[in-house]
Design a protein around this motif. Sequence first.
Motif, mmCIF file in Angstrom:
data_model
loop_
_atom_site.group_PDB
_atom_site.id
_atom_site.type_symbol
_atom_site.label_atom_id
_atom_site.label_comp_id
_atom_site.label_asym_id
_atom_site.label_seq_id
_atom_site.Cartn_x
_atom_site.Cartn_y
_atom_site.Cartn_z
ATOM 1 N N LEU A 174 0.870 -1.123 0.011
ATOM 2 C CA LEU A 174 0.063 0.031 -0.022
ATOM 3 C C LEU A 174 0.804 1.302 -0.051
ATOM 4 N N ASN A 175 0.959 2.034 -0.988
ATOM 5 C CA ASN A 175 1.531 3.266 -1.119
ATOM 6 C C ASN A 175 1.040 4.365 -0.565
ATOM 7 N N VAL A 176 1.265 4.925 0.749
ATOM 8 C CA VAL A 176 0.887 5.795 1.384
ATOM 9 C C VAL A 176 1.886 6.718 1.399
ATOM 10 N N PRO A 272 21.791 9.803 -1.659
ATOM 11 C CA PRO A 272 21.627 10.722 -0.440
ATOM 12 C C PRO A 272 20.626 9.802 0.755
ATOM 13 N N LEU A 273 20.013 8.682 0.296
ATOM 14 C CA LEU A 273 19.003 8.134 1.068
ATOM 15 C C LEU A 273 19.464 7.118 2.225
ATOM 16 N N LEU A 274 20.772 6.778 1.918
ATOM 17 C CA LEU A 274 21.022 5.422 2.412
ATOM 18 C C LEU A 274 21.228 5.513 3.758
ATOM 19 N N GLY A 296 13.995 -3.398 2.616
ATOM 20 C CA GLY A 296 14.873 -2.049 2.802
ATOM 21 C C GLY A 296 14.956 -1.392 1.477
ATOM 22 N N ALA A 297 14.599 -0.185 1.179
ATOM 23 C CA ALA A 297 14.706 0.500 -0.210
ATOM 24 C C ALA A 297 15.129 1.878 0.238
ATOM 25 N N GLY A 298 16.095 2.470 -0.687
ATOM 26 C CA GLY A 298 16.485 3.777 -0.746
ATOM 27 C C GLY A 298 18.095 3.900 -0.564
HETATM 28 C C1 FMN Z 1 11.462 7.783 -11.286
HETATM 29 C C2 FMN Z 1 10.629 6.940 -10.148
HETATM 30 C C3 FMN Z 1 9.315 6.830 -9.907
HETATM 31 C C4 FMN Z 1 8.793 5.875 -8.826
HETATM 32 N N1 FMN Z 1 7.582 5.412 -8.729
HETATM 33 C C5 FMN Z 1 7.180 5.026 -7.609
HETATM 34 C C6 FMN Z 1 5.644 4.460 -7.512
HETATM 35 O O1 FMN Z 1 5.008 4.739 -8.589
HETATM 36 N N2 FMN Z 1 5.063 4.157 -6.448
HETATM 37 C C7 FMN Z 1 6.369 3.909 -5.297
HETATM 38 O O2 FMN Z 1 5.715 3.511 -4.488
HETATM 39 N N3 FMN Z 1 7.410 4.353 -5.434
HETATM 40 C C8 FMN Z 1 7.986 4.726 -6.507
HETATM 41 N N4 FMN Z 1 9.272 5.279 -6.777
HETATM 42 C C9 FMN Z 1 10.146 4.954 -5.242
HETATM 43 C C10 FMN Z 1 11.151 3.891 -5.427
HETATM 44 O O3 FMN Z 1 10.251 2.424 -5.586
HETATM 45 C C11 FMN Z 1 12.106 3.740 -4.165
HETATM 46 O O4 FMN Z 1 11.271 3.612 -3.081
HETATM 47 C C12 FMN Z 1 12.770 5.037 -3.836
HETATM 48 O O5 FMN Z 1 13.382 5.389 -5.552
HETATM 49 C C13 FMN Z 1 14.015 4.843 -3.349
HETATM 50 O O6 FMN Z 1 14.902 3.855 -3.792
HETATM 51 P P1 FMN Z 1 16.340 3.710 -4.647
HETATM 52 O O7 FMN Z 1 17.161 4.968 -3.904
HETATM 53 O O8 FMN Z 1 16.885 2.768 -4.634
HETATM 54 O O9 FMN Z 1 15.835 4.570 -5.869
HETATM 55 C C14 FMN Z 1 9.706 5.893 -7.755
HETATM 56 C C15 FMN Z 1 11.119 6.189 -7.915
HETATM 57 C C16 FMN Z 1 11.511 6.889 -8.952
HETATM 58 C C17 FMN Z 1 13.081 7.106 -8.976
#
Ligand code: FMN
Length: 339
Positions: A174-176, A272-274, A296-298
């Motif tokens: 769920l994307n909130v 920058p998120l790490l 974990g993501a970011g």
């Molecule tokens: C271009 C782009 C589009 C994204 N679209 C979505 C999205 O539609 N839904 C979502 O939950 N996260 C979206 N994200 C976020 C990523 O899923 C991720 O959580 C975020 O980029 C951090 O991970 P990263 O640093 O590896 O990119 C998007 C990220 C990017 C860069």
Amino acid sequence: MYTIFRPLIFIFSPETAHHIVKWLLCMARRVPMAKYFLRQLYGYNHPSLPREVFGLRFRNPIGMAAGFDKNAEVFDVLGCFGFSFVEIGSVTPQPQPGNPKPRVFRLPKDRALINRMGINNAGAQRVARNLKRRRNVIVGGNISKNTATPKEHAASDYVRVFTELYDYVDYFALNVSCPNVKDLTSLQQYNSLRTIVEVVTTQRKQQAVYKPVLLKLSPDLSAAQIEETLSLVSEYGIDGLIVANTTTLREGLQTPAADVEAIGDGGLSGAPLLENTINMVRRISTLTKGQLPIIGAGGVMQASDAVRLLKAGASLVQVYTGFIYNGPGFVKRILKAIK
Ligand SMILES: Cc1cc2nc3c(=O)[nH]c(=O)nc-3n(C[C@H](O)[C@H](O)[C@H](O)COP(=O)(O)O)c2cc1C
């Protein structure tokens, strides 16, 4: 090879580059044996890599984060690049175009991106059709509300997409927490989140097969908001958390402030998120005594970043920006480091 290929790709705007790459991935599906050769080149298996998380068996802990394959067009080809899972979406009930272009920007000095795509997608019905394709990866369905839907009716949007995709995905997120859609991050406030989680988990009880439901959080939540969220997670049997989405913060960037300001609003992703991701994963893992699965993501931009996230308590790791900057061999490098 990607060090030669990347400058060519980076000639194009980030969004055009994305379309070219997606087109190439679709072409790979049509060329006989291409997927086999991609798997030989970029896939990696080792007995130490598989793991079972929220009842699903992953062949390794690395997945593609939401936003790359919004409409479920290339998840099967992405599976050839080493990913064990691909999170499609975010998907909304109705198709929507997202924000005006340009809406994705590179910050090469920071190994980062800023995007304000605004959840452009083809809508739940079309995505459900695309998901009928044969599978070689676990597929997560990242779902959200239409931008035009008022916050008070958000829950019914989530349930509509949830029901539409239920038979075609292995888990839901769920994307909130998308900062690029008006009001969306405010759905993380206790009462709004409670309503969404309640209707979705009630809907799940009516389904014959149990599918895990995860919450995708913002990296900008306060400690108090995280604790409130965790109380909902245990009350409603949420199966895990994705930590986290993009940030609205702009601190500590190498890119000149004027350039960053000129880009304007959007979610920052990449290097920058790490540190924040690692801290947030560690904090949640401690608070939940390691019992709640965390993806974990970011900011995973090199193999050791993924290893650090796993050590901090993540069960699985997602990448997006790191794949853009490092290219197709990135997942294999991560998997070797994890082994
Ligand atoms: C271009 C782009 C589009 C994204 N679209 C979505 C999205 O539609 N839904 C979502 O939950 N996260 C979206 N994200 C976020 C990523 O899923 C991720 O959580 C975020 O980029 C951090 O991970 P990263 O640093 O590896 O990119 C998007 C990220 C990017 C860069």
